[in-house]
Motif scaffolding. Sequence first.
Motif, PDB file in Angstrom:
ATOM      1  N   LEU A 323       0.866  -1.166   0.000  1.00 26.75           N
ATOM      2  CA  LEU A 323       0.000   0.000   0.000  1.00 26.75           C
ATOM      3  C   LEU A 323       0.908   1.223   0.000  1.00 26.75           C
ATOM      4  O   LEU A 323       1.835   1.311   0.813  1.00 26.75           O
ATOM      5  N   VAL A 324       0.651   2.165  -0.919  1.00 27.27           N
ATOM      6  CA  VAL A 324       1.566   3.290  -1.135  1.00 27.27           C
ATOM      7  C   VAL A 324       0.798   4.602  -1.045  1.00 27.27           C
ATOM      8  O   VAL A 324      -0.343   4.707  -1.519  1.00 27.27           O
ATOM      9  N   ALA A 325       1.435   5.614  -0.446  1.00 31.95           N
ATOM     10  CA  ALA A 325       0.876   6.962  -0.385  1.00 31.95           C
ATOM     11  C   ALA A 325       1.839   7.923  -1.076  1.00 31.95           C
ATOM     12  O   ALA A 325       3.042   7.921  -0.789  1.00 31.95           O
ATOM     13  N   LEU A 326       1.308   8.736  -2.007  1.00 33.81           N
ATOM     14  CA  LEU A 326       2.102   9.717  -2.752  1.00 33.81           C
ATOM     15  C   LEU A 326       1.461  11.090  -2.647  1.00 33.81           C
ATOM     16  O   LEU A 326       0.255  11.216  -2.428  1.00 33.81           O
ATOM     17  N   ASP A 327       2.260  12.121  -2.891  1.00 33.40           N
ATOM     18  CA  ASP A 327       1.737  13.471  -3.082  1.00 33.40           C
ATOM     19  C   ASP A 327       1.121  13.536  -4.472  1.00 33.40           C
ATOM     20  O   ASP A 327       1.795  13.295  -5.473  1.00 33.40           O
ATOM     21  N   ALA A 328      -0.164  13.861  -4.549  1.00 36.50           N
ATOM     22  CA  ALA A 328      -0.877  13.845  -5.829  1.00 36.50           C
ATOM     23  C   ALA A 328      -0.391  14.930  -6.782  1.00 36.50           C
ATOM     24  O   ALA A 328      -0.586  14.817  -7.996  1.00 36.50           O
ATOM     25  N   ARG A 329       0.232  15.958  -6.269  1.00 39.67           N
ATOM     26  CA  ARG A 329       0.672  17.070  -7.129  1.00 39.67           C
ATOM     27  C   ARG A 329       2.071  16.867  -7.675  1.00 39.67           C
ATOM     28  O   ARG A 329       2.426  17.413  -8.712  1.00 39.67           O
ATOM     29  N   THR A 330       2.888  16.064  -6.972  1.00 41.29           N
ATOM     30  CA  THR A 330       4.282  15.898  -7.377  1.00 41.29           C
ATOM     31  C   THR A 330       4.682  14.453  -7.658  1.00 41.29           C
ATOM     32  O   THR A 330       5.702  14.207  -8.300  1.00 41.29           O
ATOM     33  N   GLY A 331       3.920  13.493  -7.148  1.00 40.65           N
ATOM     34  CA  GLY A 331       4.297  12.092  -7.277  1.00 40.65           C
ATOM     35  C   GLY A 331       5.340  11.643  -6.273  1.00 40.65           C
ATOM     36  O   GLY A 331       5.839  10.517  -6.335  1.00 40.65           O
ATOM     37  N   LYS A 332       5.680  12.484  -5.296  1.00 37.50           N
ATOM     38  CA  LYS A 332       6.696  12.142  -4.304  1.00 37.50           C
ATOM     39  C   LYS A 332       6.141  11.147  -3.283  1.00 37.50           C
ATOM     40  O   LYS A 332       5.022  11.282  -2.808  1.00 37.50           O
ATOM     41  N   LEU A 333       6.965  10.154  -2.938  1.00 37.22           N
ATOM     42  CA  LEU A 333       6.556   9.129  -1.980  1.00 37.22           C
ATOM     43  C   LEU A 333       6.396   9.711  -0.584  1.00 37.22           C
ATOM     44  O   LEU A 333       7.279  10.405  -0.077  1.00 37.22           O
ATOM     45  N   ALA A 334       5.248   9.416   0.058  1.00 42.25           N
ATOM     46  CA  ALA A 334       5.023   9.802   1.455  1.00 42.25           C
ATOM     47  C   ALA A 334       5.346   8.631   2.386  1.00 42.25           C
ATOM     48  O   ALA A 334       6.084   8.778   3.352  1.00 42.25           O
ATOM     49  N   TRP A 335       4.782   7.459   2.091  1.00 43.98           N
ATOM     50  CA  TRP A 335       5.081   6.255   2.854  1.00 43.98           C
ATOM     51  C   TRP A 335       4.613   5.034   2.079  1.00 43.98           C
ATOM     52  O   TRP A 335       3.867   5.148   1.112  1.00 43.98           O
ATOM     53  N   HIS A 336       5.077   3.872   2.506  1.00 45.31           N
ATOM     54  CA  HIS A 336       4.585   2.621   1.934  1.00 45.31           C
ATOM     55  C   HIS A 336       4.495   1.589   3.056  1.00 45.31           C
ATOM     56  O   HIS A 336       5.181   1.703   4.078  1.00 45.31           O
TER      57      HIS A 336
END
Length: 576
Positions: A323-336
């Motif tokens: 399960l992955v979380a990204l910043d929707a505006r930049t595509g940068k990884l928040a956590w997995h």
Amino acid sequence: MDDARLLAADADAADWLLPGRDYADRRFSPLDQIDAGTVKRMVPKWIYQTGTAATFQTSPIVADGVMYLSAPFSHVMAVDAKTGRELWRYEHKARTKKLCCGPANRGVAIGYGKVFVATVDARLVALDQNTGEVVWDVPLAEPSDEPEPTEDRASLGKADPALKGAVSGSTGIGANSAPLVFDGKVIVGITGVGYGLHLDSDRPGAPLGAVVGVAGRYGRPGFIAAFDASSGKEVWKFDTTQEGWEGAFRQATPYGVPLERDIAAEKAAAPQHKDAWRYGGGSIWHAPALDPKTGRIFFGVGNPSPQVAGESRPGDNLYTSSLVALDARTGKLAWHYQQTPHDMWGYDVASPPSLFSLEVDGKTREVVGQASKLGWYFVHDRATGELLFRSEPFIPQSNMFRAPTPEGIVIAPGVGGGVNWSPASIDEANGIAYVAAMHWPSTYRAQEIPATADKPAVRYFNIEPAKSGMYGLMTAIDLKAGGKLLWQKKTDEPLIGGVLATAGGLAFTGEGNGDFSAFDAKSGDRLWSFNCGAGVNAPPIAFMVDGKQYVAVAAGGSQIWGFRQGGAVIAFGLPD
């Protein structure tokens, strides 16, 4: 349709504006005209025939009395939501015959006067919402030029009589999930990169042929990407496998279940497989959920490549089966959060996650929940990814994470799950998750093609799903009680397609035998059923037109699961 209206989708009781109804992907309708008392009178109101009888998995969307839906092979239609009459049609012409994952398409997105569809041949198409005319059409990915294991495929067929020479496979890249529209962007992922060979069916319509895994360099990284909604230009891209994907070489899952891995051997082999991530797989099987307040998207990632065979991909294989979380505006990884490190069992995170508020240990938390192939419902802190709890098992579990053996070991859940791609439904007010799952064990075998004078031995793995004894389980999970099961109902067919829960106290799902049913949300009693003539293996939706509530679902079955195919969308309602 602008951002403001999409952001308010949850408050719009009449329409179904996003793939999961709202950005939180809860698939819960506040409509209650059809309830536990009136549902027994529910009848078909109209039937729309797409004209294509093939695996049908679409979840339609409805806005201002118009239904927009995708058909198999990525055709798109606009239909009068009150009468079922077609308003316009887009016929997609695939540019390759090498489709990755069959013809299924799981839905479209609307926004900014356009309808967006991701296609079986890995394209993203924007259509005029009023006419269906193409506004722009861009490639998501070009066809892969990486090699396929053709020599191994031929050897497998000759060396193992059980395979009957019927081994096939393709590295075709496509897309089958609905896109997500947000902040002027269209976000979508690709499929077809979790490479595995398959046995050709020995009869038409045969379900789930065996999966064969051979170590090697096949395929490419999966990805999810954002495109400008006006032009189709790529804004950002996140590859689901990246350099450094070996991770921590976990001997157990993050939630403490041991994995049968030879960590020492993996670490010793790692230097010669430094670039394995370049062929690493990680397909995206659903539209992400979105938290507009933080601007983060949440989605699951598919299995690593090559499927099942792990020798050529030492390490945990981040970010597959996560399960992955990204910043929707930049595509940068928040956590997995990786549910299955070094996945050798096909336990990819295929069902879409949902966002909701939940009281945990006396404190209200903003959480993300996900119904897994593993048979647990996982609940995480939305900001950090911390696992808050996993539910009681909602499907039988045995021999999980055991390594394949030459004799074969029967594992449950098998390669299909648990909950496959089927979306769950969340009643946030009552803290209940409704999941549609399957019990379909698989036998895992480790085999070897003997060495010859000029060729080394080839080790391969064979996953064969059971041919009898499988069934489905419709389950209500009490999230406020830490994931205890409220009720379960066994169904004749393994459940694949998803759930709709409503404020009318109902939970709807369908079966491969054609039955579309309404269950009492409190007790699980089956209150109503209608046979649609083809497998109901798609997520239902609810909407209202002119003050009347409808429940609609696609009835077109699934070739991969062996369910009768068709091409209808049926809308149900109360008699006039």
